[in-house]
Write an enzyme that holds these catalytic residues in place. Structure first.
Site: not given
Length: 345
Positions: A235, A243, A277
């Site tokens: 990330r 998005e 992540r």
């Protein structure tokens, strides 16, 4: 000189036997903490070279130089190690030794050697070998707060889901990664290679599943041989891209694909997020990915998790220029977009 090299790093007693070849390197690496693996592996390889005049087999996956050139490197490194008083004990000292000994060689080759041992890119006045542009103004080898560094294999386009997240693979056969691989996965990767040679495809599929379920993968190296690689989900630290279903979400992903597809990245990892992540700063060649995405107007500065002023400055530049998502009159923040949909659910 022999045993003195390995004893200086691994703390071996004079009566302890030294294995040869790959087994020696693996055993030495597994006996010490992960922070010293790079230095220990370098010492073990120099000892092995001193005895056999052979360079590590896995090195050719990280550099394009011929075996003859690699032999030249290790001759110089062995001489430099002998002259060092005391010999390197930290990763920074080992990096400096390599850079100083090979200062007349190509930058890419020196960096490949450092990456192979998991050593930092040491700065040196008058030398081409330096840190990435984002950190080159400081004397530090890594930014403050970095927990570890990843040097990836070429990024697969299928591993780029959006504009601020990627999945990468790291060669698990290099010293500082190999010491973390579970023994059963090492065995499975060896059996996988044998099954491929024997064309036992049922066995290949079963072993592939075992390897994949453990977070690893068999990937083709530059010479066509499949190697074991560790999977990391990344990330991007400090930015939040639209998005996929949002305006400019598609453009953000396409821009990231252009930057990293089939390329090697360097990632400074600062920690993990709640989804497991790795949160990190990502570099591809000379490009600092977060900077590029912010300046292109394809990401927001994620101030809730990162207050770096340079990120704020790059976002303001894009706002003033009305590029990317800032061409919209009132663009919706991705974290608010996600919150709204969670509430509806």
């Amino acid at each position: 000189m022999g045993n003195c090299i390995l004893r200086a790093i691994c703390g071996k007693s004079s009566d302890e036997k030294i294995d040869s070849g790959a087994d020696q390197q693996s055993a030495g690496a597994n006996r010490i903490s992960a922070t010293a693996v790079g230095v220990s592996a370098l010492a073990a390889d120099l000892l092995h070279y001193d005895i056999t005049n052979q360079v590590p087999e896995g090195l050719s996956q990280h550099v394009t130089a011929s075996k003859k050139t690699q032999v030249n490197w290790y001759t110089k490194l062995l001489e430099a190690w002998r002259e060092a008083k005391p010999p390197p004990k930290t990763s920074e000292e080992a990096s400096k030794l390599i850079v100083d000994a090979l200062k007349r060689h190509q930058k890419a080759h020196v960096e490949g050697l450092l990456n192979y041992y998991g050593l930092p890119l040491a700065q040196q006045t008058g030398s081409e070998c330096a840190t990435h542009p984002h950190t080159a103004s400081t004397s530090k080898l890594k930014p403050d707060g970095v927990k570890y560094e990843l040097n990836t294999l070429p990024v697969d386009i299928k591993c780029i889901p959006d504009g601020d997240t990627i999945t990468v693979y790291v060669d698990a056969t290099i010293p500082h990664e190999s010491c973390k691989v579970p023994p059963e996965i090492k065995r499975a990767s060896k059996e996988y290679t044998k099954a491929c040679t024997a064309k036992n495809f049922q066995r290949v599929n079963n072993l592939r599943k075992t390897i994949t379920d453990a977070g690893y993968r068999m990937v083709a190296s530059q010479n066509g041989i499949e190697i074991l690689a560790k999977k990391y989900r990344i990330r991007f630290r400090g930015i939040d891209a639209p998005e996929s279903a949002m305006p400019y979400g598609k453009e953000a992903k396409e821009e990231l694909v252009k930057l990293v597809k089939d390329k090697i990245c360097k990632i400074y990892v600062f920690g993990d997020d709640r989804y497991g992540r790795c949160v990190g700063d990502v570099y591809c060649g000379k490009v600092f990915i977060q900077e590029h995405m912010l300046k292109k107007g394809l990401a927001w500065h994620y101030t809730a998790y990162d207050q770096r002023p340079e990120l704020e400055m790059w976002e303001k530049e894009a706002r003033r220029a009305r590029v990317g998502l800032w061409a919209q009159k009132d663009p919706e923040k991705p974290w608010e977009w996600r919150k709204e949909r969670r509430n509806k659910t």
